[in-house]
Scaffold this active site. Structure first.
Site, short mmCIF file in Angstrom:
data_model
loop_
_atom_site.label_atom_id
_atom_site.label_comp_id
_atom_site.label_asym_id
_atom_site.label_seq_id
_atom_site.Cartn_x
_atom_site.Cartn_y
_atom_site.Cartn_z
N LYS A 104 0.82 -1.22 0.00
CA LYS A 104 0.00 0.00 0.00
C LYS A 104 0.85 1.27 0.00
CE LYS A 104 -3.92 -2.24 2.16
NZ LYS A 104 -4.70 -2.39 0.95
N ASN A 164 2.44 1.68 -3.47
CA ASN A 164 1.37 2.01 -4.44
C ASN A 164 1.00 3.50 -4.33
OD1 ASN A 164 1.30 -0.69 -5.08
ND2 ASN A 164 -0.60 -1.13 -3.97
N ASP A 224 -5.46 2.84 -3.11
CA ASP A 224 -4.12 3.44 -3.03
C ASP A 224 -3.96 4.53 -4.08
OD1 ASP A 224 -3.56 1.60 -1.06
OD2 ASP A 224 -2.72 0.15 -2.47
N ASN A 280 -10.69 10.48 -7.75
CA ASN A 280 -11.65 9.51 -8.31
C ASN A 280 -11.31 9.21 -9.77
OD1 ASN A 280 -13.27 9.04 -6.10
ND2 ASN A 280 -14.88 10.49 -6.68
N LYS A 315 -6.76 -1.81 -15.58
CA LYS A 315 -5.66 -2.74 -15.90
C LYS A 315 -5.42 -3.65 -14.71
CE LYS A 315 -3.35 0.11 -19.30
NZ LYS A 315 -2.44 1.25 -19.38
O1 RIB Z 1 -4.03 -2.03 -1.64
C1 RIB Z 1 -3.55 -3.02 -2.47
C2 RIB Z 1 -2.27 -3.60 -1.94
O2 RIB Z 1 -2.48 -4.18 -0.69
C3 RIB Z 1 -1.64 -4.62 -2.83
O3 RIB Z 1 -0.74 -4.09 -3.77
C4 RIB Z 1 -1.01 -5.58 -1.86
O4 RIB Z 1 0.36 -5.36 -1.71
C5 RIB Z 1 -1.81 -5.40 -0.59
O5 RIB Z 1 -1.12 -5.54 0.58
#
Ligand code: RIB
EC number: 2.7.1.15
Length: 305
Positions: A38, A41, A242, A266, A275
């Site tokens: 997270k 990301n 994320d 959003n 994707k």
């Molecule tokens: O929010 C998504 C993420 O949470 C994923 O990429 C994974 O790593 C999870 O822990």
């Protein structure tokens, strides 16, 4: 400008048309090894849009850690503060994607080394940033420490309380913005309905409702605001939250007012779910402004910076 403090993981993703019951073996459709976590990301979501992002976290001394670091570098994220932990595996998430939805088993590995001691070692670098972006894949004491640190130094905290953990409600007041989903909200404000909770923390608590958008209460009169989500054909919703948080942090850092920042995030999220994988679909700035989700009048905020 934006510090993201959180998890760095590898996502091991299985796509399947059939779910296995306990004790059963089924044949799935495909398998992918992708970047995730997270924290990473959210850092990448903000950086792809143009954010100046510094990542704080830990990886293991394995091949996955080396690849995670190379990926952060490729995305233009400052990762000098990321520590490599000896004899520790990097964080991982084991994800099943079924009918565009996901189920995740998260193994923290080196992410659990993002301790208060780690944060103290990097305090100077942390305090050089204006925005702290935090999630729940690092130890809870570290989350509490970061929120207190940010509050005592006048930093803005954007806290995505995912995955759900029980944290004392007093921490809600100390954050600038929180972006829980309905389930996570329940852990933060037990026994409160969505409406009660958002009215208790106007323009602070923003509840993400998936395809139903985002809801929060206005400061002035506690009136409920609802920012709709864009309707898209999702391929994979992993990392949608994320993308929202990273894009939201970037928009705020550029001075977008709250409602516009939510709509901007959003839009980024709508592109990301088209994707497979958490990071694959996260839009670049060029992709977002070329999309139907971007509003021309937002440009004035970005041009000022
Ligand atoms: O929010 C998504 C993420 O949470 C994923 O990429 C994974 O790593 C999870 O822990």
């Amino acid at each position: 400008m934006i510090a993201v403090i959180g998890s760095l993981s590898t996502d091991f993703v299985v796509e399947t048309d059939i779910l296995a019951d306990r004790g059963e073996t089924v044949t799935g459709r495909d398998f992918h090894t992708l970047f995730g976590g997270k924290g990473a990301n959210q850092a990448i979501a903000a950086a792809r849009l143009g954010g100046q992002v510094t990542m704080f976290g830990c990886v293991g001394d394995d091949v996955f850690g080396a690849e995670i670091l190379a990926n952060l570098k490729k995305e233009g994220i400052d990762s000098q503060a990321v520590e490599i932990i000896s004899n520790q595996s990097s964080g991982s998430a084991h994800i099943t994607v079924y009918q565009a939805d996901n189920a995740i088993i998260y193994i923290p590995g080196a992410n659990q080394e993002v301790t208060v001691a780690y944060l103290k070692r990097h305090q100077e670098a942390l305090l050089a940033e204006e925005f702290f972006v935090i999630q729940n894949e690092i130890p809870i004491e570290s989350i509490q420490y970061l929120i207190d640190l940010a509050q005592s130094h006048g930093k803005q905290v954007i806290y995505d309380p995912a995955p759900a953990i029980a944290l004392d409600e007093s921490y809600v007041e100390k954050c600038s913005y929180l972006t829980p989903n309905e389930f996570e909200l329940n852990n933060l404000c037990p026994n409160a309905s969505i409406e009660e909770a958002i009215q208790r923390y106007p323009e602070r608590l923003l509840v993400t409702l998936g395809k139903d958008g985002v809801t929060y209460a206005q400061q002035a009169d506690r009136a409920i605001q609802h920012v709709p989500a864009f309707s898209v054909q999702a391929v994979d919703t992993t990392g949608a939250g994320d993308t929202f948080t990273g894009a939201f942090a970037y928009a705020l850092s550029q001075g977008l007012p709250l409602k516009e920042a939510v709509a901007f995030a959003n839009g980024a999220s709508a592109l990301s779910v088209q994707k497979l994988g958490a990071q694959t679909g996260m839009p670049t700035w060029e992709e977002l402004i070329a999309s139907e989700y971007f509003q021309e009048d937002w440009l004035t905020y970005f041009e000022k910076n």
